[in-house]
Motif scaffolding. Structure first.
Motif, PDB file in Angstrom:
ATOM      1  N   PHE A   1       0.867  -1.232  -0.088  1.00 60.26           N
ATOM      2  CA  PHE A   1      -0.054  -0.007  -0.135  1.00 60.26           C
ATOM      3  C   PHE A   1       0.870   1.241   0.003  1.00 60.26           C
ATOM      4  O   PHE A   1       0.383   2.416  -0.671  1.00 60.26           O
ATOM      5  CB  PHE A   1      -0.969   0.019   1.234  1.00 60.26           C
ATOM      6  N   ARG A   2       2.099   1.078   0.560  1.00 63.75           N
ATOM      7  CA  ARG A   2       2.946   2.318   0.567  1.00 63.75           C
ATOM      8  C   ARG A   2       3.595   2.681  -0.736  1.00 63.75           C
ATOM      9  O   ARG A   2       4.268   3.790  -0.825  1.00 63.75           O
ATOM     10  CB  ARG A   2       4.092   2.237   1.861  1.00 63.75           C
ATOM     11  N   THR A   3       3.497   1.523  -1.686  1.00 68.22           N
ATOM     12  CA  THR A   3       4.097   1.779  -3.047  1.00 68.22           C
ATOM     13  C   THR A   3       3.534   1.823  -4.107  1.00 68.22           C
ATOM     14  O   THR A   3       3.641   1.885  -5.350  1.00 68.22           O
ATOM     15  CB  THR A   3       5.278   0.662  -2.988  1.00 68.22           C
ATOM     16  N   LEU A   4       2.030   2.256  -3.783  1.00 68.68           N
ATOM     17  CA  LEU A   4       0.983   2.033  -5.027  1.00 68.68           C
ATOM     18  C   LEU A   4       1.412   3.392  -6.010  1.00 68.68           C
ATOM     19  O   LEU A   4       0.944   3.272  -7.041  1.00 68.68           O
ATOM     20  CB  LEU A   4      -0.391   2.337  -4.372  1.00 68.68           C
ATOM     21  N   GLY A   5       1.818   4.522  -5.303  1.00 70.57           N
ATOM     22  CA  GLY A   5       2.110   5.529  -6.258  1.00 70.57           C
ATOM     23  C   GLY A   5       3.497   5.614  -6.822  1.00 70.57           C
ATOM     24  O   GLY A   5       3.617   6.254  -7.773  1.00 70.57           O
ATOM     25  N   ASP A   6       4.512   4.666  -6.442  1.00 66.21           N
ATOM     26  CA  ASP A   6       5.833   4.549  -7.066  1.00 66.21           C
ATOM     27  C   ASP A   6       6.235   3.399  -7.099  1.00 66.21           C
ATOM     28  O   ASP A   6       5.622   2.380  -6.633  1.00 66.21           O
ATOM     29  CB  ASP A   6       6.626   5.522  -6.311  1.00 66.21           C
ATOM     30  N   GLY A   7       7.354   3.288  -7.855  1.00 67.15           N
ATOM     31  CA  GLY A   7       8.009   1.653  -7.978  1.00 67.15           C
ATOM     32  C   GLY A   7       7.219   1.077  -9.032  1.00 67.15           C
ATOM     33  O   GLY A   7       6.165   0.297  -8.825  1.00 67.15           O
ATOM     34  N   PHE A   8       7.836   1.188 -10.288  1.00 66.30           N
ATOM     35  CA  PHE A   8       7.117   0.521 -11.720  1.00 66.30           C
ATOM     36  C   PHE A   8       8.185  -0.042 -12.353  1.00 66.30           C
ATOM     37  O   PHE A   8       9.298   0.514 -12.426  1.00 66.30           O
ATOM     38  CB  PHE A   8       6.212   1.581 -12.529  1.00 66.30           C
ATOM     39  N   VAL A   9       8.142  -1.231 -12.876  1.00 69.26           N
ATOM     40  CA  VAL A   9       8.817  -1.949 -13.753  1.00 69.26           C
ATOM     41  C   VAL A   9       8.382  -1.979 -15.315  1.00 69.26           C
ATOM     42  O   VAL A   9       7.507  -2.618 -15.410  1.00 69.26           O
ATOM     43  CB  VAL A   9       9.352  -3.311 -13.578  1.00 69.26           C
ATOM     44  N   VAL A  10       9.135  -1.272 -16.155  1.00 64.70           N
ATOM     45  CA  VAL A  10       8.846  -1.125 -17.708  1.00 64.70           C
ATOM     46  C   VAL A  10       8.265  -2.362 -18.310  1.00 64.70           C
ATOM     47  O   VAL A  10       7.367  -2.404 -18.795  1.00 64.70           O
ATOM     48  CB  VAL A  10      10.046  -0.411 -18.453  1.00 64.70           C
ATOM     49  N   TYR A  11       9.028  -3.354 -18.039  1.00 64.17           N
ATOM     50  CA  TYR A  11       8.967  -4.621 -18.699  1.00 64.17           C
ATOM     51  C   TYR A  11       7.307  -5.412 -18.432  1.00 64.17           C
ATOM     52  O   TYR A  11       7.030  -5.900 -19.059  1.00 64.17           O
ATOM     53  CB  TYR A  11       9.889  -5.670 -18.434  1.00 64.17           C
ATOM     54  N   GLY A  12       7.098  -4.983 -17.068  1.00 61.78           N
ATOM     55  CA  GLY A  12       5.664  -5.297 -16.624  1.00 61.78           C
ATOM     56  C   GLY A  12       4.618  -4.702 -17.626  1.00 61.78           C
ATOM     57  O   GLY A  12       3.630  -5.153 -17.669  1.00 61.78           O
ATOM     58  N   GLY A  13       5.098  -3.212 -17.580  1.00 61.68           N
ATOM     59  CA  GLY A  13       4.055  -2.488 -18.175  1.00 61.68           C
ATOM     60  C   GLY A  13       3.920  -2.893 -19.760  1.00 61.68           C
ATOM     61  O   GLY A  13       2.775  -2.980 -20.348  1.00 61.68           O
ATOM     62  N   ILE A  14       5.090  -3.319 -20.603  1.00 60.41           N
ATOM     63  CA  ILE A  14       4.792  -3.868 -21.699  1.00 60.41           C
ATOM     64  C   ILE A  14       4.094  -4.910 -21.977  1.00 60.41           C
ATOM     65  O   ILE A  14       3.201  -5.137 -22.495  1.00 60.41           O
ATOM     66  CB  ILE A  14       6.434  -4.038 -22.393  1.00 60.41           C
ATOM     67  N   ILE A  15       4.298  -5.949 -20.959  1.00 63.18           N
ATOM     68  CA  ILE A  15       3.513  -7.225 -20.752  1.00 63.18           C
ATOM     69  C   ILE A  15       2.260  -7.096 -20.670  1.00 63.18           C
ATOM     70  O   ILE A  15       1.393  -7.638 -21.319  1.00 63.18           O
ATOM     71  CB  ILE A  15       4.398  -8.104 -20.029  1.00 63.18           C
ATOM     72  N   GLY A  16       1.877  -6.238 -19.625  1.00 62.62           N
ATOM     73  CA  GLY A  16       0.549  -6.122 -19.349  1.00 62.62           C
ATOM     74  C   GLY A  16      -0.117  -5.097 -20.093  1.00 62.62           C
ATOM     75  O   GLY A  16      -1.421  -5.513 -20.549  1.00 62.62           O
ATOM     76  N   GLY A  17       0.287  -4.326 -20.876  1.00 61.05           N
ATOM     77  CA  GLY A  17      -0.288  -3.568 -22.032  1.00 61.05           C
ATOM     78  C   GLY A  17      -0.854  -4.191 -23.149  1.00 61.05           C
ATOM     79  O   GLY A  17      -1.861  -4.419 -23.797  1.00 61.05           O
ATOM     80  N   ILE A  18       0.355  -5.141 -23.588  1.00 61.11           N
ATOM     81  CA  ILE A  18       0.058  -6.148 -24.838  1.00 61.11           C
ATOM     82  C   ILE A  18      -1.060  -6.952 -24.396  1.00 61.11           C
ATOM     83  O   ILE A  18      -1.809  -7.350 -25.353  1.00 61.11           O
ATOM     84  CB  ILE A  18       1.539  -6.522 -25.112  1.00 61.11           C
ATOM     85  N   LEU A  19      -0.814  -7.693 -23.174  1.00 61.30           N
ATOM     86  CA  LEU A  19      -1.757  -8.579 -22.851  1.00 61.30           C
ATOM     87  C   LEU A  19      -3.238  -7.948 -22.919  1.00 61.30           C
ATOM     88  O   LEU A  19      -4.246  -8.617 -23.323  1.00 61.30           O
ATOM     89  CB  LEU A  19      -1.537  -9.215 -21.588  1.00 61.30           C
TER      90      LEU A  19
END
Length: 274
Positions: free
Chosen positions: A80-98
């Motif tokens: 809950f303390r990292t909801l607003g920060d902490g992202f990994v680009v590869y996860g974004g690519i995979i999630g967006g394509i899916l």
């Protein structure tokens, strides 16, 4: 660099968020432009964008949590303390394509055709995103005494007053060049899925190399490789296999078309002789 660009009342414009917003808008306009150029229906692009962004955010967040899973096990409130920060680009690519794949399945759209229009736009958005990283100080490089060092003095992420390799700038230049190449290829390619495969290969190789100069190893590692380098190996391998399959499918399609044309020609000759 300063992430807080300016404040109006209680509302502050952050550089990272602004660059992400510009990247999303640019990606939408570019995807729509390419869809029109390839004689495709541009109407589904907005839906693909919305769900792709949502899927990308979710994927980037989940992969980040995976990289810090040990810390989360010790302190679950970290989620809950990292909801607003902490992202990994590869996860974004995979999630967006899916997410885009699901939308295309529901709407009965040609997934690879639309993804080919989107992948140059993804690279474009990433270029703007890395400018946001520069403003915020995240995704920083290792310490260096080289001539091209950059020193942060007011960053919440990068070590301040320490000369660092400007990996954000390198990444941004790479992403914009990547976009330019994919744009040209998308306009000319007649192989569905070819641009998508090329995006995965080039981005994977580029990311693998840039990771050697990153200094934020808090993102996790697998042996001697960073988490992103480890994922890059599989991304590149998948991209190569996908490209081989798409080229083979196109070759078989052309052979079948030529065979059909030969049969039609033979049939016409027989009719003429009779």
């Amino acid at each position: 660099m300063h992430n807080d660009l300016f404040t109006i009342g209680n509302f502050t414009i952050h550089g990272y968020g602004l660059m992400i917003g510009i990247g999303i808008i640019a990606a939408y306009l570019m995807t729509e432009h390419l869809a029109k150029k390839k004689k495709m229906d541009p109407d589904p692009v907005f839906s693909l964008l919305v769900f792709g962004v949502l899927g990308g955010i979710a994927g980037a967040k989940v992969l980040y949590w995976i990289t810090v899973l040990g810390d989360i096990i010790q302190d679950p409130s970290l989620i809950f303390r990292t909801l607003g920060d902490g992202f990994v680009v590869y996860g974004g690519i995979i999630g967006g394509i899916l997410a885009g794949y699901i939308v295309c399945r529901v709407k009965k759209l040609g997934f690879w055709d639309y993804l080919d229009c989107a992948t140059p736009s993804i690279a474009l958005a990433q270029g703007f995103g890395r400018i946001g990283c520069l403003l915020a100080g995240c995704c920083y490089g290792m310490e260096t005494d080289g001539w091209c060092a950059i020193t942060f003095t007011n960053s919440q992420f990068a070590p301040n007053n320490v000369p660092l390799i400007p990996t954000q700038i390198f990444s941004s230049v790479f992403d914009f060049a990547h976009f330019a190449l994919l744009y040209v290829i998308t306009r000319r390619s007649k192989v569905s899925g070819f641009t998508s495969a090329l995006y995965l290969i080039i981005y994977g190789v580029g990311r693998f190399i840039i990771e050697f100069f990153r200094g934020d190893m808090i993102r996790g590692s697998v042996g001697d490789l960073s988490t992103s380098q480890f994922i890059s190996i599989f991304i590149v391998a998948f991209g190569v296999l996908l490209m081989m399959k798409k080229l083979r499918d196109k070759k078989h399609q052309q052979s079948a078309q030529e065979s059909l044309e030969n049969i039609e020609e033979i049939s016409e000759n027989i009719e003429k002789n009779h």
